[in-house]
Write a protein that holds these residues in place. Structure first.
Motif, PDB file in Angstrom:
ATOM      1  N   GLU A 292      -3.410  -0.306   6.404  1.00 61.27           N
ATOM      2  CA  GLU A 292      -2.793  -0.106   5.091  1.00 61.27           C
ATOM      3  C   GLU A 292      -2.058   1.234   5.043  1.00 61.27           C
ATOM      4  OE1 GLU A 292      -2.057  -1.752   1.322  1.00 61.27           O
ATOM      5  OE2 GLU A 292      -3.425  -2.618   2.801  1.00 61.27           O
ATOM      6  N   HIS A 293      -2.683   2.261   5.583  1.00 59.71           N
ATOM      7  CA  HIS A 293      -2.058   3.582   5.588  1.00 59.71           C
ATOM      8  C   HIS A 293      -0.801   3.588   6.454  1.00 59.71           C
ATOM      9  CE1 HIS A 293      -1.566   7.924   5.678  1.00 59.71           C
ATOM     10  NE2 HIS A 293      -1.520   7.862   6.996  1.00 59.71           N
ATOM     11  N   SER A 294      -0.857   2.952   7.603  1.00 62.05           N
ATOM     12  CA  SER A 294       0.304   2.919   8.501  1.00 62.05           C
ATOM     13  C   SER A 294       1.500   2.254   7.828  1.00 62.05           C
ATOM     14  CB  SER A 294      -0.049   2.188   9.794  1.00 62.05           C
ATOM     15  OG  SER A 294      -1.013   2.894  10.536  1.00 62.05           O
ATOM     16  N   ILE A 295       1.246   1.148   7.141  1.00 57.16           N
ATOM     17  CA  ILE A 295       2.340   0.425   6.481  1.00 57.16           C
ATOM     18  C   ILE A 295       2.889   1.242   5.313  1.00 57.16           C
ATOM     19  CG2 ILE A 295       2.917  -1.619   5.118  1.00 57.16           C
ATOM     20  CD1 ILE A 295       0.899  -3.167   6.850  1.00 57.16           C
ATOM     21  N   ASN A 296       2.012   1.773   4.490  1.00 57.60           N
ATOM     22  CA  ASN A 296       2.460   2.477   3.293  1.00 57.60           C
ATOM     23  C   ASN A 296       3.124   3.814   3.603  1.00 57.60           C
ATOM     24  OD1 ASN A 296       1.558   0.388   1.707  1.00 57.60           O
ATOM     25  ND2 ASN A 296      -0.390   1.351   1.208  1.00 57.60           N
ATOM     26  N   SER A 297       2.889   4.350   4.794  1.00 60.75           N
ATOM     27  CA  SER A 297       3.538   5.598   5.207  1.00 60.75           C
ATOM     28  C   SER A 297       4.690   5.330   6.180  1.00 60.75           C
ATOM     29  CB  SER A 297       2.520   6.550   5.835  1.00 60.75           C
ATOM     30  OG  SER A 297       1.867   5.958   6.941  1.00 60.75           O
ATOM     31  N   TYR A 298       5.117   4.061   6.275  1.00 56.90           N
ATOM     32  CA  TYR A 298       6.295   3.654   7.043  1.00 56.90           C
ATOM     33  C   TYR A 298       6.192   4.010   8.528  1.00 56.90           C
ATOM     34  CZ  TYR A 298       8.236   3.063   2.375  1.00 56.90           C
ATOM     35  OH  TYR A 298       8.430   2.678   1.067  1.00 56.90           O
ATOM     36  N   GLN A 299       4.996   3.919   9.068  1.00 54.99           N
ATOM     37  CA  GLN A 299       4.835   4.112  10.501  1.00 54.99           C
ATOM     38  C   GLN A 299       5.172   2.818  11.240  1.00 54.99           C
ATOM     39  OE1 GLN A 299       0.987   5.852  11.545  1.00 54.99           O
ATOM     40  NE2 GLN A 299       0.864   6.844   9.537  1.00 54.99           N
ATOM     41  N   LEU A 300       5.770   2.939  12.405  1.00 52.54           N
ATOM     42  CA  LEU A 300       6.089   1.757  13.195  1.00 52.54           C
ATOM     43  C   LEU A 300       4.811   1.124  13.730  1.00 52.54           C
ATOM     44  CD1 LEU A 300       9.244   2.750  15.294  1.00 52.54           C
ATOM     45  CD2 LEU A 300       9.117   1.168  13.361  1.00 52.54           C
ATOM     46  N   ILE A 301       4.709  -0.192  13.572  1.00 51.14           N
ATOM     47  CA  ILE A 301       3.621  -0.982  14.151  1.00 51.14           C
ATOM     48  C   ILE A 301       4.185  -1.592  15.436  1.00 51.14           C
ATOM     49  CG2 ILE A 301       1.965  -2.838  13.788  1.00 51.14           C
ATOM     50  CD1 ILE A 301       1.693  -0.558  11.759  1.00 51.14           C
TER      51      ILE A 301
END
Length: 364
Positions: A292-301
């Motif tokens: 959730e944090h990765s997505i909401n902080s626009y980090q590349l998956i």
């Protein structure tokens, strides 16, 4: 995502959950699973190892039942799709060529660094996202560039492609799109006289037919369509673009009996960026706090990471179950297939400002 925005528009409905709600709903370990009934799809059949062993994504079956309880009463049509600008209106083969050529380069249209969407002006209007892709391709056709011909695809240069896709920013993933055209074009030239329509006519009128179906052959003859990932040693099939291209052909041509699919119910949802957001906001899926944090902080998956695979796999799993629950409520003459659920979710949520996962990939 292909220009489904041209199909229909809608208003979002249903409960919206906050990040905190989603994180608190996630509990490590696999919840009790219910598996969808077989529909003849190798895509759906390949998902079980992911769903059973997911670390960062969960699907909540009880929430699917709740959402189906109101969504079943909505109009859930098979989208009626006419190509923009009158393309292929009087020639089925041109419609096939245009849809499949567009599908071939249908990757992200948003800059991964700035989050600015690709836009262009054509025919007195302003176009954005994948609608802008269509506009650029039609603009090229207007001046005689043979964009539907495999010979052109095989030889187009980066400068030429950049000129065709002139807009507010350089077309995202331009180099990857160029590589895809250089890969697909020679196959069309060598085997199908340069045209996707010849390929489609040469296939069985099924998605899957012991290797001769349309999806069967797209993923084997054109590597760019072979949308598979490895998860803990298991091959997981997604087939987003091959299925979507055939679905768009069906939506464009089936009313005139020019294109039929004998095993249409075997089609799944199209695992992209937007449908997972819809499922997440409806509370059908939840993510681990880390994801959730990765997505909401626009980090590349990263492509093929366990997180990316789980997001896409649960999208396909949840929409298959949602279709089952909806059909339990609807009368026999109003039964639906999974792409109708996909269309409902995508059209209602594709303009949401809620962040979606960011993965740099040519597969969707």
């Amino acid at each position: 995502m292909l220009a489904c925005g041209s199909l229909m528009a809608g208003r979002a409905a249903g409960a919206i959950f906050s990040s905190a709600d989603a994180a608190s709903a996630f509990t490590p370990g696999s919840p009790t699973l219910r598996w969808p009934e077989p529909i003849g799809s190798p895509v759906l059949d390949s998902l079980r190892p992911v769903i059973e062993h997911s670390r960062d994504v969960q699907t909540h079956v009880e929430k699917i039942t709740e959402v189906a309880g109101w969504m079943a009463y909505e109009d859930l049509p098979v989208p009626e799709y006419a190509l923009p600008f009158g393309i292929g209106a009087h020639d089925k083969d041109i419609a096939i060529d245009f849809i499949m050529t567009s599908d071939t380069i249908d990757t992200a249209f948003t800059d991964f660094s700035t989050h600015v969407k690709f836009q262009t002006d054509y025919a007195g209007q302003h176009w954005s996202d994948s609608d802008a892709e269509f506009a650029c391709l039609k603009r090229a056709m207007d001046i005689g560039i043979p964009i539907l011909d495999g010979k052109w695809m095989a030889s187009v240069t980066r400068a030429e492609l950049n000129s065709i896709f002139s807009g507010n920013i350089e077309l995202p993933m331009l180099d990857e799109k160029l590589a895809v055209l250089h890969q697909v074009g020679p196959v069309l030239v060598a085997k199908y006289n340069g045209r996707f329509s010849n390929f489609i006519h040469d296939c069985s009128p099924k998605l899957y037919d012991r290797g001769n179906g349309m999806v069967d052959r797209l993923v084997t003859e054109f590597p760019r369509f072979n949308d598979v990932s490895q998860y803990d040693g298991h091959e997981v099939k997604f087939y987003k673009l091959p299925q979507l291209g055939i679905w768009m052909l069906y939506a464009n041509l089936h009313k005139s009996d020019n294109f039929q699919i004998e095993d249409l119910p075997a089609m799944t949802a199209f695992a992209d960026y937007i449908v997972p957001v819809a499922l997440r906001l409806l509370g059908i899926t939840s993510y681990s706090p880390a994801l959730e944090h990765s997505i909401n902080s626009y980090q590349l998956i990263p492509r093929d990471s366990t997180q990316e695979i789980e997001i896409r796999a649960h999208c396909l799993y949840a929409t298959a179950l949602l279709r089952e629950e909806i059909n339990k409520i609807r009368p026999k003459d109003m039964q639906i297939i999974i792409p109708q659920v996909d269309a409902r979710l995508w059209t209602h949520y594709h303009t949401t400002f809620w962040p979606h996962h960011l993965t740099r990939t040519i597969m969707y």
